[in-house]
Structures are given as C-alpha cells and as structure tokens.
Scaffold this motif. Sequence first.
Motif, mmCIF file in Angstrom:
data_model
loop_
_atom_site.group_PDB
_atom_site.id
_atom_site.type_symbol
_atom_site.label_atom_id
_atom_site.label_comp_id
_atom_site.label_asym_id
_atom_site.label_seq_id
_atom_site.Cartn_x
_atom_site.Cartn_y
_atom_site.Cartn_z
ATOM 1 N N GLY A 116 -3.829 69.704 40.506
ATOM 2 C CA GLY A 116 -3.247 68.486 39.952
ATOM 3 C C GLY A 116 -4.179 67.861 38.942
ATOM 4 O O GLY A 116 -5.219 68.429 38.591
ATOM 5 N N ALA A 117 -3.820 66.679 38.493
ATOM 6 C CA ALA A 117 -4.584 65.997 37.441
ATOM 7 C C ALA A 117 -5.876 65.403 37.981
ATOM 8 O O ALA A 117 -5.908 64.845 39.077
ATOM 9 N N PHE A 118 -6.937 65.511 37.200
ATOM 10 C CA PHE A 118 -8.222 64.928 37.555
ATOM 11 C C PHE A 118 -8.099 63.420 37.799
ATOM 12 O O PHE A 118 -8.825 62.854 38.619
ATOM 13 N N ASP A 119 -7.182 62.758 37.090
ATOM 14 C CA ASP A 119 -6.974 61.321 37.226
ATOM 15 C C ASP A 119 -6.887 60.883 38.692
ATOM 16 O O ASP A 119 -7.383 59.818 39.072
ATOM 17 N N HIS A 120 -6.236 61.700 39.504
ATOM 18 C CA HIS A 120 -5.993 61.296 40.891
ATOM 19 C C HIS A 120 -7.280 61.189 41.701
ATOM 20 O O HIS A 120 -7.339 60.420 42.669
ATOM 21 N N THR A 121 -8.313 61.937 41.325
ATOM 22 C CA THR A 121 -9.576 61.845 42.071
ATOM 23 C C THR A 121 -10.218 60.461 41.902
ATOM 24 O O THR A 121 -10.865 59.961 42.814
ATOM 25 N N ILE A 122 -10.025 59.865 40.741
ATOM 26 C CA ILE A 122 -10.563 58.526 40.488
ATOM 27 C C ILE A 122 -9.678 57.462 41.135
ATOM 28 O O ILE A 122 -10.164 56.518 41.767
ATOM 29 N N GLN A 123 -8.380 57.613 40.996
ATOM 30 C CA GLN A 123 -7.470 56.631 41.584
ATOM 31 C C GLN A 123 -7.601 56.564 43.105
ATOM 32 O O GLN A 123 -7.564 55.481 43.694
ATOM 33 N N MET A 124 -7.765 57.709 43.748
ATOM 34 C CA MET A 124 -7.863 57.711 45.199
ATOM 35 C C MET A 124 -9.213 57.171 45.668
ATOM 36 O O MET A 124 -9.318 56.598 46.760
ATOM 37 N N GLN A 125 -10.233 57.304 44.851
ATOM 38 C CA GLN A 125 -11.519 56.688 45.188
ATOM 39 C C GLN A 125 -11.361 55.175 45.224
ATOM 40 O O GLN A 125 -11.940 54.494 46.092
ATOM 41 N N ALA A 126 -10.558 54.640 44.310
ATOM 42 C CA ALA A 126 -10.312 53.198 44.288
ATOM 43 C C ALA A 126 -9.585 52.734 45.542
ATOM 44 O O ALA A 126 -9.664 51.562 45.919
ATOM 45 N N LYS A 127 -8.868 53.650 46.198
ATOM 46 C CA LYS A 127 -8.131 53.319 47.419
ATOM 47 C C LYS A 127 -8.914 53.671 48.686
ATOM 48 O O LYS A 127 -8.368 53.617 49.781
ATOM 49 N N ASN A 128 -10.184 54.062 48.512
ATOM 50 C CA ASN A 128 -11.021 54.473 49.640
ATOM 51 C C ASN A 128 -10.416 55.648 50.409
ATOM 52 O O ASN A 128 -10.549 55.743 51.632
ATOM 53 N N GLN A 129 -9.729 56.527 49.678
ATOM 54 C CA GLN A 129 -9.195 57.764 50.241
ATOM 55 C C GLN A 129 -9.719 58.922 49.377
ATOM 56 O O GLN A 129 -8.991 59.470 48.569
ATOM 57 N N PRO A 130 -10.984 59.273 49.520
ATOM 58 C CA PRO A 130 -11.617 60.193 48.571
ATOM 59 C C PRO A 130 -11.016 61.587 48.548
ATOM 60 O O PRO A 130 -10.700 62.161 49.594
ATOM 61 N N ILE A 131 -10.829 62.089 47.349
ATOM 62 C CA ILE A 131 -10.539 63.503 47.119
ATOM 63 C C ILE A 131 -11.519 63.978 46.052
ATOM 64 O O ILE A 131 -11.994 63.183 45.238
ATOM 65 N N VAL A 132 -11.816 65.256 46.065
ATOM 66 C CA VAL A 132 -12.871 65.787 45.201
ATOM 67 C C VAL A 132 -12.344 67.003 44.428
ATOM 68 O O VAL A 132 -11.744 67.908 45.012
ATOM 69 N N ALA A 133 -12.585 67.017 43.132
ATOM 70 C CA ALA A 133 -12.237 68.169 42.302
ATOM 71 C C ALA A 133 -13.371 69.191 42.376
ATOM 72 O O ALA A 133 -14.544 68.819 42.267
ATOM 73 N N VAL A 134 -13.031 70.463 42.561
ATOM 74 C CA VAL A 134 -14.063 71.492 42.725
ATOM 75 C C VAL A 134 -14.070 72.528 41.610
ATOM 76 O O VAL A 134 -15.019 73.311 41.505
ATOM 77 N N VAL A 135 -13.032 72.547 40.768
ATOM 78 C CA VAL A 135 -13.041 73.430 39.599
ATOM 79 C C VAL A 135 -12.078 72.850 38.566
ATOM 80 O O VAL A 135 -10.988 72.382 38.906
ATOM 81 N N GLU A 136 -12.510 72.835 37.315
ATOM 82 C CA GLU A 136 -11.674 72.319 36.233
ATOM 83 C C GLU A 136 -10.886 73.468 35.606
ATOM 84 O O GLU A 136 -11.465 74.461 35.161
ATOM 85 N N LEU A 137 -9.572 73.316 35.552
ATOM 86 C CA LEU A 137 -8.711 74.335 34.946
ATOM 87 C C LEU A 137 -8.404 74.012 33.487
ATOM 88 O O LEU A 137 -8.313 74.909 32.660
ATOM 89 N N GLY A 138 -8.248 72.714 33.189
ATOM 90 C CA GLY A 138 -7.943 72.293 31.831
ATOM 91 C C GLY A 138 -8.954 71.300 31.316
ATOM 92 O O GLY A 138 -9.250 70.308 31.981
ATOM 93 N N ARG A 139 -9.501 71.542 30.131
ATOM 94 C CA ARG A 139 -10.531 70.643 29.583
ATOM 95 C C ARG A 139 -9.934 69.549 28.707
ATOM 96 O O ARG A 139 -10.625 68.603 28.350
ATOM 97 N N PHE A 140 -8.676 69.680 28.317
ATOM 98 C CA PHE A 140 -7.911 68.564 27.789
ATOM 99 C C PHE A 140 -6.444 68.762 28.147
ATOM 100 O O PHE A 140 -6.015 69.879 28.453
#
Length: 340
Positions: free
Chosen positions: A88-112
């Motif tokens: 999914g989109a990297f955006d969600h890793t930041i949004q979920m951190q704001a909700k104190n429900q951490p998720i972590v990206a482990v490999v980038e598939l798209g650089r833009f």
Amino acid sequence: MKVRWITAVAALGVAVLMAGGAQAQQIEKKDLKLAVGGKPLLYYLPLTLAERLGYFKEAGLNVEISDFGGGAKSLQALVGGSADVVTGAFDHTIQMQAKNQPIVAVVELGRFPGIVLASVKKAGTIKDVKDLKGKKIGVTAPGSSTNFMVNYLLTQNGLTPNDVAFIGVGGGPSAVAAVKRGEIDAISNLDPVMSQLENDGDISIIADTRTLEGTKQVYGGQYPAAVLYLKPEFIQQNPNTTQALVNVFVKTLKWLDKASADDVVKVLPEEYFLGNKDLYKSAFLHSKPTYSPDGRFTREGAEVAYKVLKAFDPAVAGAPIDVSKAYTDTFVEKAQTLVK
C-alpha cells in the motif's frame, strides 16, 4: 497508547537485530494473507510480478492475495487482523503513527507515485485545480493515495478537501466507465486507467506524477509510493518471514529494472490489459521510472510525505511524528547481499 508505541518500536529493534544476524533461518510463518487495493494497477505491478514469476513459492511462502477497491480498505484489513501484510501507500505509515497504531514499511516498491489528476472533457472547462471547486472527483477509494494527492493540491490552491466531492471508482474498468458515462468531473487515478482515458481523448491532464519532474512539481521532491508495510509485532514474531518477503520484492524490482515492456506483458494475465495490450505496454513505459531499482528508502522522500500529509490531515499536523519510525531499511540492505 504512548507506552504501547514505545514497546512496539523497541520490539521492532530487537527483531531487526535478529534478522540482521540470521542466515537463511527457518521461516516462522509460511502461510500469509496479503492485502492490496487495486492489484491490476501499475502502481502495484511488483506484487503481481512477484506472484506470477513464482518468487513467493521459491522463497517458501504461500501468499494469499486479497484485492480491495483501494488502499484505505487494505489498510483496514491489516488493522482488523484479516491481513498479515499490505502492499500500500507509504502515506499510511505516517497517518497510523499519528493514531498510535504503528505500522512499518520494510521495502519501497515505488519511488514516486505515478498518480495522474485529470479533468473529464464531458464535464466542461476545468483548466486547473482551482476550477475543481464544487466538482465530483473520482478516486480509487476515499482515503487512498489518489485521494491524498488531490487533497494536497487543493490546499496549495486555496481550497480544502471539503470544497469537492470524492467518489470511489476503483482502479480498473469501473474507473474508465465512470469517466465515459460522465459520472465524475475529474479523476485521480493510475495507469493503465489514465493512459487508456488519455488515448481515447476523454481527459485533460492537470497534474502528473509518473515522472520525477512531475512529482517535484506537485510535491516539491521525491515522494515514496507503494511499499510493503506491516505491524511491528509481526516483525518481532516473524523476522525471517519478513526478510523472506523483502528478498522476494527486491528480487522482483531488480528483474523489473532490466525488463522490457514485452517481458512484462508475457508474465501478466490478459485481463490487466483492458483490451489493448499495446496501450498497456505504452502505459508501462510511462510508469517504469516510478519503480525503485533496489527497494531502498530515502529520508528525503519520507520527509516530503510527512510535509504533504500535514498540509491537509489535522491528525498528522497535531501529532509528534518521527518519520524514521515509519520505515526500516535493515531488511532491504540485507536483501542486497542475498538477492542476485
């Protein structure tokens, strides 16, 4: 909730160290449920290639893929426990951190991102973002990255997301049909959908992030797109499984970096082409620069994503975000030595 976040991050650190010292150790969880929002889109091409090239099975993984209408829904599957991992989109890793429900990206598939915003010609004269006020905009699903791009552009042009109506149209034939039936005034979507609509003369492009130049024009810098993300506790409990997954995607990205359009279409199912294989090849060539060649993240890209989300998401703007906790490069770096 703060204690939970600190504990999760500490556990992730331990798991990363374990994985860093592991040498082809036994996979803890072979049967995995992976969620994605719009699998036929070129945004998620590395996932389909990994599946069709047999790399999951080669790594000893049995991956069941569930395709949802958009990235927001695949995120819900992870949070709700019906999925183990998500592309999914990297955006969600930041949004979920704001909700104190951490998720972590482990490999980038798209650089833009490869997202294109365009007006629908049937809707009349819409020349730029300011003309979108009061209009209906089709996105893959509300709350997905296609929605976020429009949100950001609206805020940069004196508008807010409340000034338009967002309509989920999916990421395949349903999106094309929504445009052709005149159900929406503008569309934010991805290839091959956008290339087909452009080829048919149905749209006029307003913003295009299929190139680095276009991405910088929209966001001001490189912007991470599709990633593989999961919960920190999954990494803690399954470090070798996590490494195996990352190895698969790094191997796929290296294959993709060297692949021609003909190589790609030979691997994909016929239904991905929307009835026009040559047009799909053209769409792939438009999108090829968006893919990461090695799966590595950049801090610059993560910071740009944070800046963009802060502009329209009050939860992100009001939270103490640490972008370094949204991703880890440890598994990707190890994969460089494991994957030939």
